[in-house]
Design an enzyme around this catalytic site. Structure first.
Site, PDB file in Angstrom:
ATOM      1  N   ASP A  10     -24.533  20.863   7.997  1.00  0.00           N
ATOM      2  CA  ASP A  10     -25.095  19.657   8.606  1.00  0.00           C
ATOM      3  C   ASP A  10     -25.497  18.731   7.470  1.00  0.00           C
ATOM      4  O   ASP A  10     -25.602  19.149   6.315  1.00  0.00           O
ATOM      5  CB  ASP A  10     -26.322  20.026   9.459  1.00  0.00           C
ATOM      6  CG  ASP A  10     -26.967  18.790  10.087  1.00  0.00           C
ATOM      7  OD1 ASP A  10     -26.238  17.887  10.530  1.00  0.00           O
ATOM      8  OD2 ASP A  10     -28.210  18.710  10.116  1.00  0.00           O
TER       9      ASP A  10
ATOM     10  N   TYR B 294     -26.456  10.888   7.369  1.00  0.00           N
ATOM     11  CA  TYR B 294     -25.051  10.496   7.433  1.00  0.00           C
ATOM     12  C   TYR B 294     -24.855   9.403   8.486  1.00  0.00           C
ATOM     13  O   TYR B 294     -23.881   8.670   8.441  1.00  0.00           O
ATOM     14  CB  TYR B 294     -24.174  11.692   7.826  1.00  0.00           C
ATOM     15  CG  TYR B 294     -23.925  12.706   6.728  1.00  0.00           C
ATOM     16  CD1 TYR B 294     -24.648  12.729   5.543  1.00  0.00           C
ATOM     17  CD2 TYR B 294     -22.929  13.673   6.903  1.00  0.00           C
ATOM     18  CE1 TYR B 294     -24.398  13.676   4.562  1.00  0.00           C
ATOM     19  CE2 TYR B 294     -22.666  14.621   5.924  1.00  0.00           C
ATOM     20  CZ  TYR B 294     -23.398  14.628   4.757  1.00  0.00           C
ATOM     21  OH  TYR B 294     -23.131  15.578   3.806  1.00  0.00           O
ATOM     22  N   GLY B 295     -25.800   9.341   9.412  1.00  0.00           N
ATOM     23  CA  GLY B 295     -25.639   8.488  10.596  1.00  0.00           C
ATOM     24  C   GLY B 295     -25.483   7.009  10.327  1.00  0.00           C
ATOM     25  O   GLY B 295     -25.046   6.267  11.201  1.00  0.00           O
TER      26      GLY B 295
ATOM     27  N   CYS C   8     -23.029  19.021  12.420  1.00  0.00           N
ATOM     28  CA  CYS C   8     -23.486  17.632  12.408  1.00  0.00           C
ATOM     29  C   CYS C   8     -22.536  16.803  13.274  1.00  0.00           C
ATOM     30  O   CYS C   8     -21.320  16.846  13.079  1.00  0.00           O
ATOM     31  CB  CYS C   8     -23.445  17.132  10.963  1.00  0.00           C
ATOM     32  SG  CYS C   8     -23.806  15.391  10.767  1.00  0.00           S
TER      33      CYS C   8
ATOM     34  N   THR D  39     -22.219  13.565  13.424  1.00  0.00           N
ATOM     35  CA  THR D  39     -21.620  12.474  12.669  1.00  0.00           C
ATOM     36  C   THR D  39     -20.447  12.989  11.831  1.00  0.00           C
ATOM     37  O   THR D  39     -19.362  12.408  11.827  1.00  0.00           O
ATOM     38  CB  THR D  39     -22.691  11.807  11.776  1.00  0.00           C
ATOM     39  OG1 THR D  39     -23.814  11.463  12.594  1.00  0.00           O
ATOM     40  CG2 THR D  39     -22.176  10.571  11.103  1.00  0.00           C
TER      41      THR D  39
ATOM     42  N   GLU E 292     -37.773  14.641  12.454  1.00  0.00           N
ATOM     43  CA  GLU E 292     -38.085  15.247  11.149  1.00  0.00           C
ATOM     44  C   GLU E 292     -39.576  15.184  10.838  1.00  0.00           C
ATOM     45  O   GLU E 292     -40.114  16.034  10.152  1.00  0.00           O
ATOM     46  CB  GLU E 292     -37.320  14.522  10.036  1.00  0.00           C
ATOM     47  CG  GLU E 292     -35.838  14.667  10.169  1.00  0.00           C
ATOM     48  CD  GLU E 292     -35.192  15.367   8.983  1.00  0.00           C
ATOM     49  OE1 GLU E 292     -35.841  15.508   7.940  1.00  0.00           O
ATOM     50  OE2 GLU E 292     -34.030  15.764   9.132  1.00  0.00           O
TER      51      GLU E 292
ATOM     52  N   THR F 261     -27.826  16.349  16.255  1.00  0.00           N
ATOM     53  CA  THR F 261     -28.526  17.609  15.991  1.00  0.00           C
ATOM     54  C   THR F 261     -30.027  17.556  16.271  1.00  0.00           C
ATOM     55  O   THR F 261     -30.628  18.556  16.633  1.00  0.00           O
ATOM     56  CB  THR F 261     -28.376  17.970  14.496  1.00  0.00           C
ATOM     57  OG1 THR F 261     -28.671  16.797  13.726  1.00  0.00           O
ATOM     58  CG2 THR F 261     -26.986  18.459  14.186  1.00  0.00           C
TER      59      THR F 261
END
Ligand code: DGL
Length: 277
Positions: free
Chosen positions: A10, A42-43, A73, A75, A152, A185
């Site tokens: 991920d 990464y998004g 992941c 993305t 997060e 995720t």
């Protein structure tokens, strides 16, 4: 081969929610997890960058002898799964097609909403696959980029998160979505809050369980399933193992012990460097 680990990756910590389901369904397997904590998120990145990062990670995991790959992941799955399946010699699956399969199992769906990072929604892959698999169904997609940092930060039940969820999700609710696919995720952590914003009658679907089920099938097809012995998880992260330990344990629902620090990019740079000389 059966005793080799399953590689799961991920962009960071979120993929551990997929690991949790894999461990539930395949308790004897050893898992080697890579979280690209150095380069997350990464998004918001371009397709080329997401593909480059994903190949580097797949290569690193392959060099550690994994018998299969799970792109946890969304993305990375949207942009890099095809490339990984074409260029690496082990079977690979991604969370996107598994999420679509999970939607196909829900009864009497008329209108699916799909939410994810900006890059995932922009890739249009969820929308395409859902329309292909369920041609009768209406699909509405919306990016919810702030959900990742909220998850997060542990802002799972905070008032600020409720406000943001209402802001993102009210248009989907008003459009008449009856089933909402959590295409990222991190979103399962915000499930209660997302449910509240959508209303109790809307069904929420996530791909973690479906991914573990596809992995089981994939391993069986290749005679790769480990059926005895104790399972384990070893983690590699590209930055900040301490933060990964703290937040990751919340995602996984149990403490994480083994964490190694290793960058995926330095290996690739090294190779390029060697190739250049
Ligand atoms: N893992 C990403 C996903 O599932 C979310 C975090 C990121 O943007 O890197 O799309």
């Amino acid at each position: 081969v059966i005793n080799q680990p399953i590689g799961v990756f991920d962009s960071g910590i979120g993929g551990l929610s997929v690991v949790k389901e894999i461990q539930r369904l395949l308790p004897h397997e050893e898992i080697l997890y890579f979280g690209d904590t150095e380069r997350v998120p990464y998004g918001e990145k371009s397709p080329e960058t997401i593909q480059r990062f994903s190949s580097q990670i797949a290569e690193l995991l392959l060099s550690r002898g994994v018998k299969a790959l799970v792109v946890a992941c969304h993305t990375a799955s949207a942009f890099a799964l095809d490339q990984i399946q074409a260029s690496f010699p082990v079977p690979a699956i991604g969370v996107i097609s598994c999420g679509v399969a999970a939607c196909a199992k829900v009864n009497s769906v008329a209108h699916i909403g799909v939410i994810g990072t900006r890059a995932t929604i922009r890739s249009n892959l969820y929308q395409l696959l859902l329309r292909k698999q369920l041609p009768q169904v209406k699909v509405t997609a919306a990016p919810c980029p702030l959900f990742v940092p909220l998850a997060e930060e542990g802002y799972w039940e905070r008032e600020a998160s409720h406000l943001i969820a209402r802001d993102y999700l009210t248009p989907l609710k008003e459009a008449g979505v009856d089933t909402l696919l959590l295409g990222c995720t991190h979103y399962p952590l915000l499930r209660p809050l997302i449910q509240q914003a959508m209303g109790p009658e809307v069904r929420l679907v996530d791909s973690a369980t479906a991914t573990a089920q596809s992995l089981l099938l994939l391993l069986d097809q290749g005679d790769l399933r480990k059926r005895s012995g104790e399972g384990a998880i070893n983690c590699i992260v590209s930055d900040n193992p301490d933060r990964f330990r703290t937040v990751g344990s919340l995602f996984l629902g149990r403490p994480i012990e083994q964490i190694e620090l290793c960058s995926a990019s330095s290996r690739a740079n090294e190779k390029e460097h060697i190739a250049a000389h």
